[in-house]
Design a protein around this motif. Structure first.
Motif, PDB file in Angstrom:
ATOM      1  N   HIS A 147      22.307   7.359  60.112  1.00 25.11           N
ATOM      2  CA  HIS A 147      23.191   6.676  59.231  1.00 25.11           C
ATOM      3  C   HIS A 147      22.699   5.493  58.393  1.00 25.11           C
ATOM      4  CE1 HIS A 147      26.647   8.442  61.666  1.00 25.11           C
ATOM      5  NE2 HIS A 147      25.797   8.027  62.746  1.00 25.11           N
ATOM      6  N   ALA A 148      22.905   5.596  57.165  1.00 24.54           N
ATOM      7  CA  ALA A 148      22.273   4.509  56.289  1.00 24.54           C
ATOM      8  C   ALA A 148      23.271   4.031  55.235  1.00 24.54           C
ATOM      9  CB  ALA A 148      21.199   5.358  55.422  1.00 24.54           C
ATOM     10  N   LYS A 149      22.834   2.676  54.873  1.00 22.69           N
ATOM     11  CA  LYS A 149      23.589   2.170  53.902  1.00 22.69           C
ATOM     12  C   LYS A 149      22.613   2.062  52.461  1.00 22.69           C
ATOM     13  CE  LYS A 149      26.918  -0.333  56.233  1.00 22.69           C
ATOM     14  NZ  LYS A 149      27.573  -1.716  56.572  1.00 22.69           N
ATOM     15  N   ILE A 150      22.982   2.559  51.300  1.00 25.62           N
ATOM     16  CA  ILE A 150      22.140   2.403  50.010  1.00 25.62           C
ATOM     17  C   ILE A 150      22.581   1.512  49.363  1.00 25.62           C
ATOM     18  CG2 ILE A 150      21.336   3.711  48.355  1.00 25.62           C
ATOM     19  CD1 ILE A 150      20.618   5.071  50.944  1.00 25.62           C
ATOM     20  N   ASN A 151      21.559   0.515  48.566  1.00 22.86           N
ATOM     21  CA  ASN A 151      22.182  -0.636  47.882  1.00 22.86           C
ATOM     22  C   ASN A 151      21.782   0.254  46.233  1.00 22.86           C
ATOM     23  OD1 ASN A 151      22.308  -2.566  49.410  1.00 22.86           O
ATOM     24  ND2 ASN A 151      20.195  -3.051  49.322  1.00 22.86           N
ATOM     25  N   ALA A 152      23.075  -0.138  45.614  1.00 22.71           N
ATOM     26  CA  ALA A 152      22.990   0.345  44.177  1.00 22.71           C
ATOM     27  C   ALA A 152      22.792  -0.951  43.385  1.00 22.71           C
ATOM     28  CB  ALA A 152      24.010   1.271  43.668  1.00 22.71           C
ATOM     29  N   GLU A 153      21.572  -1.060  42.376  1.00 23.99           N
ATOM     30  CA  GLU A 153      21.400  -2.444  41.640  1.00 23.99           C
ATOM     31  C   GLU A 153      20.730  -2.132  40.461  1.00 23.99           C
ATOM     32  OE1 GLU A 153      18.322  -4.995  43.269  1.00 23.99           O
ATOM     33  OE2 GLU A 153      18.743  -4.016  45.218  1.00 23.99           O
ATOM     34  N   LEU A 154      20.964  -2.717  39.152  1.00 22.55           N
ATOM     35  CA  LEU A 154      20.383  -2.501  37.951  1.00 22.55           C
ATOM     36  C   LEU A 154      18.802  -2.879  38.122  1.00 22.55           C
ATOM     37  CD1 LEU A 154      22.781  -3.898  35.407  1.00 22.55           C
ATOM     38  CD2 LEU A 154      22.399  -1.604  35.948  1.00 22.55           C
ATOM     39  N   ASP A 155      18.040  -1.914  37.651  1.00 24.06           N
ATOM     40  CA  ASP A 155      16.620  -2.368  37.523  1.00 24.06           C
ATOM     41  C   ASP A 155      16.335  -3.691  36.864  1.00 24.06           C
ATOM     42  OD1 ASP A 155      13.772  -0.931  37.935  1.00 24.06           O
ATOM     43  OD2 ASP A 155      13.829  -1.755  35.880  1.00 24.06           O
ATOM     44  N   GLU A 156      15.376  -4.347  37.370  1.00 23.68           N
ATOM     45  CA  GLU A 156      15.175  -5.721  36.732  1.00 23.68           C
ATOM     46  C   GLU A 156      14.533  -5.463  35.227  1.00 23.68           C
ATOM     47  OE1 GLU A 156      12.313  -7.669  39.416  1.00 23.68           O
ATOM     48  OE2 GLU A 156      13.607  -7.889  40.900  1.00 23.68           O
ATOM     49  N   ARG A 157      14.014  -4.435  34.830  1.00 20.12           N
ATOM     50  CA  ARG A 157      13.513  -4.391  33.639  1.00 20.12           C
ATOM     51  C   ARG A 157      14.240  -3.449  32.502  1.00 20.12           C
ATOM     52  NH1 ARG A 157       6.642  -3.619  34.161  1.00 20.12           N
ATOM     53  NH2 ARG A 157       6.335  -5.671  35.479  1.00 20.12           N
ATOM     54  N   ASP A 158      14.794  -2.356  33.023  1.00 16.46           N
ATOM     55  CA  ASP A 158      15.659  -1.404  32.501  1.00 16.46           C
ATOM     56  C   ASP A 158      16.968  -1.713  32.771  1.00 16.46           C
ATOM     57  OD1 ASP A 158      16.979   0.599  31.096  1.00 16.46           O
ATOM     58  OD2 ASP A 158      15.606   2.374  31.989  1.00 16.46           O
ATOM     59  N   ARG A 159      17.811  -2.311  32.110  1.00 19.58           N
ATOM     60  CA  ARG A 159      18.988  -2.680  32.728  1.00 19.58           C
ATOM     61  C   ARG A 159      20.106  -1.526  32.479  1.00 19.58           C
ATOM     62  NH1 ARG A 159      18.642  -6.253  36.212  1.00 19.58           N
ATOM     63  NH2 ARG A 159      20.679  -7.202  35.669  1.00 19.58           N
ATOM     64  N   ASN A 160      19.601  -0.226  32.024  1.00 21.06           N
ATOM     65  CA  ASN A 160      20.360   0.780  31.928  1.00 21.06           C
ATOM     66  C   ASN A 160      20.125   1.907  33.162  1.00 21.06           C
ATOM     67  OD1 ASN A 160      21.662   0.285  29.491  1.00 21.06           O
ATOM     68  ND2 ASN A 160      19.851   0.948  28.158  1.00 21.06           N
ATOM     69  N   LEU A 161      19.435   1.058  33.848  1.00 24.21           N
ATOM     70  CA  LEU A 161      18.606   2.042  35.108  1.00 24.21           C
ATOM     71  C   LEU A 161      19.339   1.810  36.397  1.00 24.21           C
ATOM     72  CD1 LEU A 161      17.070   4.398  36.267  1.00 24.21           C
ATOM     73  CD2 LEU A 161      15.205   2.881  36.237  1.00 24.21           C
ATOM     74  N   VAL A 162      20.161   2.414  37.417  1.00 24.74           N
ATOM     75  CA  VAL A 162      20.555   2.045  38.339  1.00 24.74           C
ATOM     76  C   VAL A 162      19.542   2.411  39.638  1.00 24.74           C
ATOM     77  CG1 VAL A 162      22.513   2.158  40.300  1.00 24.74           C
ATOM     78  CG2 VAL A 162      22.997   2.089  37.830  1.00 24.74           C
ATOM     79  N   VAL A 163      19.106   1.460  40.294  1.00 24.67           N
ATOM     80  CA  VAL A 163      17.911   1.949  41.294  1.00 24.67           C
ATOM     81  C   VAL A 163      18.886   2.026  42.510  1.00 24.67           C
ATOM     82  CG1 VAL A 163      15.908   0.914  42.488  1.00 24.67           C
ATOM     83  CG2 VAL A 163      16.182   0.584  40.054  1.00 24.67           C
ATOM     84  N   LEU A 164      18.311   2.967  43.505  1.00 19.58           N
ATOM     85  CA  LEU A 164      18.755   3.282  44.822  1.00 19.58           C
ATOM     86  C   LEU A 164      18.005   2.973  45.823  1.00 19.58           C
ATOM     87  CD1 LEU A 164      20.818   6.529  44.011  1.00 19.58           C
ATOM     88  CD2 LEU A 164      21.975   4.025  43.803  1.00 19.58           C
ATOM     89  N   LYS A 165      18.379   2.041  46.705  1.00 20.77           N
ATOM     90  CA  LYS A 165      17.212   1.732  47.813  1.00 20.77           C
ATOM     91  C   LYS A 165      18.070   1.605  49.050  1.00 20.77           C
ATOM     92  CE  LYS A 165      14.667  -1.331  44.602  1.00 20.77           C
ATOM     93  NZ  LYS A 165      13.812  -2.666  44.302  1.00 20.77           N
ATOM     94  N   PRO A 166      17.331   2.307  50.207  1.00 21.78           N
ATOM     95  CA  PRO A 166      18.153   2.019  51.387  1.00 21.78           C
ATOM     96  C   PRO A 166      18.131   0.641  52.195  1.00 21.78           C
ATOM     97  CG  PRO A 166      16.037   3.378  51.717  1.00 21.78           C
ATOM     98  CD  PRO A 166      16.198   3.148  50.268  1.00 21.78           C
ATOM     99  N   SER A 167      19.220   0.334  52.279  1.00 23.92           N
ATOM    100  CA  SER A 167      19.103  -1.244  53.187  1.00 23.92           C
ATOM    101  C   SER A 167      19.095  -0.916  54.473  1.00 23.92           C
ATOM    102  CB  SER A 167      20.227  -1.972  52.674  1.00 23.92           C
ATOM    103  OG  SER A 167      21.540  -1.324  52.969  1.00 23.92           O
ATOM    104  N   GLU A 168      19.587   0.235  55.203  1.00 25.80           N
ATOM    105  CA  GLU A 168      19.519   0.398  56.580  1.00 25.80           C
ATOM    106  C   GLU A 168      19.199   1.920  56.693  1.00 25.80           C
ATOM    107  OE1 GLU A 168      23.099  -0.517  58.403  1.00 25.80           O
ATOM    108  OE2 GLU A 168      23.275  -2.547  57.425  1.00 25.80           O
ATOM    109  N   GLY A 169      18.546   2.468  57.554  1.00 26.50           N
ATOM    110  CA  GLY A 169      18.394   3.959  57.882  1.00 26.50           C
ATOM    111  C   GLY A 169      17.312   4.435  57.095  1.00 26.50           C
ATOM    112  N   GLU A 170      16.945   5.603  57.721  1.00 29.06           N
ATOM    113  CA  GLU A 170      15.619   6.434  57.135  1.00 29.06           C
ATOM    114  C   GLU A 170      16.252   7.515  56.145  1.00 29.06           C
ATOM    115  OE1 GLU A 170      12.140   6.936  59.771  1.00 29.06           O
ATOM    116  OE2 GLU A 170      13.577   6.423  61.033  1.00 29.06           O
TER     117      GLU A 170
END
Length: 456
Positions: free
Chosen positions: A47-70
């Motif tokens: 099981h995992a949780k995925i963070n969705a946040e705007l890229d620091e440089r490209d504010r039109n890009l949503v970056v997906l990063k796992p906060s938990e789980g592989e």
């Protein structure tokens, strides 16, 4: 057969993940999360949780990063999201959301939804029909959509006031089939009967909801009618039943032309053209029909029957007899069966979560068999699309655990090509595929009373 079945993984994702990503992209929230889970029988789930946040440089890009789980979630160049999980060996697998969700608020109310027991989409995709446990059938219009999607959030279409009602059966509707014209509908039910219904849509300006009546009701089976099929333009039709009979009908008179009996009650059936090479040295040319009500096309057809015993049986409508029975199975009743003569393929789905695929030129030995979790296979539909070098054959699979999917079968497979997301744990009992100009739509109907359309 169970011992050799391959176990395929399952990917589930939060139904609202497209809305989570959209809200971040629109700047409504700076950060949000959604969950992803991966399963494989006999192995620990991930099981995992995925963070969705705007890229620091490209504010039109949503970056997906796992906060938990592989678990990793990525967006490919086509705008499709894929989920992979190394601990379970899950390769990047597409998670596909519907393009449309059709809701009749009187039937899909979340507090008391009406389970859809039968479903079909017209050949021209202009309308669909749903059947229910109370014996009612409703006809609805469809809406066109653009294949170039701007968002993964499905369009919700309220069809509450667009339905044409009917009540052709005394109890549950077991199958619905549109005639090739898309203007006539064949239904069958738990009350042992079949009916022919008009399927014309009312004019938009006069959106009438007056109840339509069957133009013909046919009775001869002595137990539940489990499935139906239409031959050519529909002068002859075929039905299967738990009374172990396949019946060939003359539609104009509503009478049975002939009955052929299988070894045990028939749970499902699939009609198609006779095999090019008949099994066991059977004759290839049947005798001429002796009943004038039987159309010429009927003599070219075979019916594959999925039996409650776990076997499947092939009945020849030209020779009016059984010509093949599979070896004894221990996989539970065959709830669904799909036959494609052009592909030389047969697929069966059992109540014990087993999908088995056969080359019809060698029915004694399966090409492959696979399963996922302990669920029941409720529906199967072949998909054939052009690949880079050869045709790709896939199976759309409806399941009682509410996790429908598309499995790749030929030339690579079996493997999960796409998870069809959007259903929240409600059984999906019907799946239908419609193809047009190289594109195909996968339609599903489930116990939550919602019809979903996926586009590929």
């Amino acid at each position: 057969m169970n011992a050799t079945a391959l176990t395929l993984p399952v990917v589930t994702i939060q139904d609202s993940f497209p809305q989570v990503i959209q809200d971040v992209e629109d700047g409504l929230v700076p950060l949000d999360k959604f969950w992803v889970s991966c399963y494989k029988a006999s192995e620990p789930s991930v099981h995992a949780k995925i963070n969705a946040e705007l890229d620091e440089r490209d504010r039109n890009l949503v970056v997906l990063k796992p906060s938990e789980g592989e678990v990793e979630v990525v967006k490919d160049s086509n705008g499709t999201y894929r989920v992979s999980c190394k601990p379970l060996g899950v390769p990047p697998t597409k998670v596909v959301t519907p393009v449309q969700e059709y809701k009749d608020e009187e039937r899909s109310n979340p507090t008391k939804p009406h389970r859809i027991t039968a479903f079909d989409v017209s050949p021209d995709s202009s309308r669909f029909a749903t059947g229910y446990l109370d014996g009612s059938v409703f006809l609805y219009p469809t809406k066109a959509f653009k294949h170039l999607r701007q968002t993964l959030i499905p369009t919700t279409i309220d069809v509450t006031k667009s339905k044409t009602p009917s009540r052709p059966h005394l109890s549950g509707v077991s199958s619905l089939k549109f005639f090739p014209s898309s203007r006539v509908l064949l239904s069958s039910g738990l009350d042992f009967s079949l009916t022919i219904l008009p399927a014309e849509l009312p004019e938009a300006s006069s959106a009438s909801s007056s109840r339509i009546q069957p133009v013909r009701t046919m009775r001869a089976h002595t137990r539940t009618v489990t499935d139906t099929a239409i031959i050519a333009q529909g002068r002859n039709i075929v039905s299967s039943s738990l009374d172990s009979a396949i019946k060939l009908w003359d539609v104009s008179s509503g009478e049975v032309i002939t009955s052929i009996y299988a070894q045990s009650p028939i749970s499902s059936m699939s009609l198609g053209d006779r095999l090019i090479a008949p099994p066991d040295g059977e004759e290839s040319i049947p005798p001429p029909a002796t009943d004038s009500r039987e159309i010429p096309e009927t003599g070219t057809k075979v019916v594959f029957c999925g039996l409650q015993s776990g076997k499947f049986e092939m009945l020849d409508l030209g020779f009016k007899k059984s010509v093949y029975t599979s070896a004894a199975g221990s996989t539970g009743a065959l709830n669904t069966i799909a036959y494609s003569q052009p592909m030389n393929l047969l697929a069966t789905g059992s109540s014990k979560d087993l999908v088995t695929v056969y080359d019809t030129r060698s029915l004694d030995t399966p090409l492959t068999s696979f399963k996922r979790l302990d669920t029941s296979i409720e529906g199967l539909a072949f998909i054939r699309r052009a690949g880079d070098q050869e045709s790709v054959v896939e199976l759309a699979v409806a399941t009682s655990d509410g996790l429908p999917y598309i499995a790749s079968v030929v030339p690579e497979g079996p493997m999960v090509d796409a998870e069809l997301v959007g259903v929240d744990c409600d059984s999906v009992r019907n799946v239908t595929v419609r193809e047009d100009s190289g594109r195909f739509d996968v339609w599903s109907a489930s116990d939550d009373g919602i019809v979903r359309r996926y586009a590929f």
